[in-house]
Design an enzyme around this catalytic site. Sequence first.
Site, PDB file in Angstrom:
ATOM      1  N   ARG A  46       3.552   0.685 -60.738  1.00 51.55           N
ATOM      2  CA  ARG A  46       4.734   0.541 -59.899  1.00 51.55           C
ATOM      3  C   ARG A  46       4.681  -0.836 -59.246  1.00 51.55           C
ATOM      4  NH1 ARG A  46       2.117  -0.811 -56.023  1.00 51.55           N
ATOM      5  NH2 ARG A  46       4.015  -0.692 -54.810  1.00 51.55           N
ATOM      6  N   GLY A  47       5.721  -1.143 -58.444  1.00 55.38           N
ATOM      7  CA  GLY A  47       5.788  -2.480 -57.843  1.00 55.38           C
ATOM      8  C   GLY A  47       6.598  -3.371 -58.758  1.00 55.38           C
ATOM      9  N   ALA A  48       7.586  -4.059 -58.172  1.00 52.44           N
ATOM     10  CA  ALA A  48       8.587  -4.757 -58.989  1.00 52.44           C
ATOM     11  C   ALA A  48       7.990  -5.722 -60.021  1.00 52.44           C
ATOM     12  CB  ALA A  48       9.585  -5.447 -58.065  1.00 52.44           C
ATOM     13  N   ARG A  89      13.302   2.431 -64.788  1.00 51.14           N
ATOM     14  CA  ARG A  89      13.642   2.478 -63.354  1.00 51.14           C
ATOM     15  C   ARG A  89      14.818   1.522 -63.127  1.00 51.14           C
ATOM     16  NH1 ARG A  89       8.728   2.345 -59.203  1.00 51.14           N
ATOM     17  NH2 ARG A  89      10.284   3.422 -57.954  1.00 51.14           N
ATOM     18  N   GLN A 204       2.580   4.693 -50.670  1.00 47.51           N
ATOM     19  CA  GLN A 204       2.007   3.438 -51.198  1.00 47.51           C
ATOM     20  C   GLN A 204       1.228   2.689 -50.116  1.00 47.51           C
ATOM     21  OE1 GLN A 204       5.130   4.492 -51.709  1.00 47.51           O
ATOM     22  NE2 GLN A 204       5.948   3.845 -53.669  1.00 47.51           N
ATOM     23  N   ASP A 245      12.552  -5.560 -54.271  1.00 49.64           N
ATOM     24  CA  ASP A 245      12.786  -5.108 -55.650  1.00 49.64           C
ATOM     25  C   ASP A 245      13.963  -5.825 -56.278  1.00 49.64           C
ATOM     26  OD1 ASP A 245      11.185  -2.823 -54.352  1.00 49.64           O
ATOM     27  OD2 ASP A 245      11.039  -2.536 -56.524  1.00 49.64           O
ATOM     28  N   ASN A 255      14.542  -2.925 -51.046  1.00 49.91           N
ATOM     29  CA  ASN A 255      13.088  -2.730 -51.066  1.00 49.91           C
ATOM     30  C   ASN A 255      12.821  -1.264 -50.731  1.00 49.91           C
ATOM     31  OD1 ASN A 255      10.394  -3.856 -51.344  1.00 49.91           O
ATOM     32  ND2 ASN A 255      10.149  -3.491 -49.159  1.00 49.91           N
ATOM     33  N   LYS A 256      11.579  -0.883 -50.710  1.00 46.18           N
ATOM     34  CA  LYS A 256      11.205   0.520 -50.491  1.00 46.18           C
ATOM     35  C   LYS A 256      11.925   1.116 -49.296  1.00 46.18           C
ATOM     36  CE  LYS A 256       9.109   2.535 -52.531  1.00 46.18           C
ATOM     37  NZ  LYS A 256       9.722   3.364 -53.591  1.00 46.18           N
TER      38      LYS A 256
HETATM   39  O1  MRU Z   1       8.483   2.576 -55.871  1.00 44.48           O
HETATM   40  P1  MRU Z   1       7.562   1.393 -55.920  1.00 44.48           P
HETATM   41  O2  MRU Z   1       6.169   1.695 -55.479  1.00 44.48           O
HETATM   42  O3  MRU Z   1       7.610   0.695 -57.258  1.00 44.48           O
HETATM   43  O4  MRU Z   1       8.194   0.406 -54.869  1.00 44.48           O
HETATM   44  C1  MRU Z   1       7.539  -0.803 -54.589  1.00 44.48           C
HETATM   45  C2  MRU Z   1       8.202  -1.589 -53.527  1.00 44.48           C
HETATM   46  O5  MRU Z   1       9.225  -1.223 -52.996  1.00 44.48           O
HETATM   47  C3  MRU Z   1       7.608  -2.914 -53.225  1.00 44.48           C
HETATM   48  O6  MRU Z   1       7.727  -3.200 -51.878  1.00 44.48           O
HETATM   49  C4  MRU Z   1       8.363  -3.943 -54.044  1.00 44.48           C
HETATM   50  O7  MRU Z   1       8.353  -3.577 -55.400  1.00 44.48           O
HETATM   51  C5  MRU Z   1       7.854  -5.284 -53.889  1.00 44.48           C
HETATM   52  S1  MRU Z   1       6.389  -5.475 -54.883  1.00 44.48           S
HETATM   53  C6  MRU Z   1       5.752  -7.036 -54.787  1.00 44.48           C
END
Ligand code: MRU
Length: 353
Positions: A46-48, A89, A204, A245, A255-256
């Site tokens: 996960r993570g963009a 996603r 997370q 994201d 973002n999250k």
């Molecule tokens: O659902 P996730 O864990 O993929 O979400 C991640 C986030 O929202 C992060 O803050 C975002 O991707 C930035 S990662 C450098």
Amino acid sequence: MTPPRLIYRNGTLRIMDQRLLPDRVAYIPARTAAAVAKATKDMALRGAPLIGCAAAFGFALELRRLRPGTPAALRAAARRTAELLKAARPTAVALFYAADRMLARALEFADAHPRPFGPAEKRRLVSLLEKEARLITAEDARACLDIGRHGARLLPKNCVIMTHCNAGALATMGIGTAVGVITEGRRAGKVKRAYACETRPYLQGARLTVWELMREKVPSELITDNMAAHIIKTCGVNAIVVGADRIAANGDTANKVGTYGLAIIARHHGVPFYVAAPTPTVDMEARSGDAIEIEERSCGEVVVVKGRRIAPRKVRARHPAFDVTPAGLITALITERGVISPVNVRNIGARLA
Ligand code: MRU
């Protein structure tokens, strides 16, 4: 050092299964684009930026399986693969960026080979795609370093900083974006303490961010999301930094979920609110945050925590995985190309030009 998130070797992508953290580090082997897409959907990775890098390798893996044949068959397979990866996603634009970049390389190759191609040309195609995937990864790692350095310069001495979700090494192929700012700030002797919000429902912050901060020896404390306002008001928080994201052309940032609330609290308390992200996170086709699709994930992830139900059976729940923070609440975007402030369409366009 954070263990490698992705290892690509001999037609296999080993993906660190982040669902097992912080208890253990283990890898899932993926040999097809479908396996990479599934690992992405299921949150093993996960993570963009990281899901973009994995998609790039997933694309190379899939075309590795393609038999030598006609350029038309290659074009069709490349398009199908890009669509499959992009469907994993919807919110993080890095996934689309990487899949489209890989698709463009495959289509260029098809255009340059008007006749059916044999095994030698197929090997050249695979090596070209693997090279592109490695380049996307290297660019991400480089961007993280530059973001960390630009961001660290913005922090005051004795900085007490807060972050949300995980925008660390685990979300990227480098030192992370928001967490990179914190660790670089610490290295520069500026960060006194970091607070990480636990980030319900997927945790997370609790499972990943504090694990990284502790390994990096950044004095840090974990808080539940609903403690943020109180901690900001009473514990001297003087900067907040989060990842992104997708950033719309006007600076609105997805973002999250929970990020928007933090930005409102930050504004109320006069605390600078920074978004740290590489420039491919900016989606110039999205004019504002309204154009960003917000992923709705399973309600089961809200109602069940580590295999335990925490709410009545059959309860109705919601799980938007992201929210959009309006540009007006963001003090600055920290990118690898420098700091953008004030955050608006003109300044973003100028920095990306
Ligand atoms: O659902 P996730 O864990 O993929 O979400 C991640 C986030 O929202 C992060 O803050 C975002 O991707 C930035 S990662 C450098």
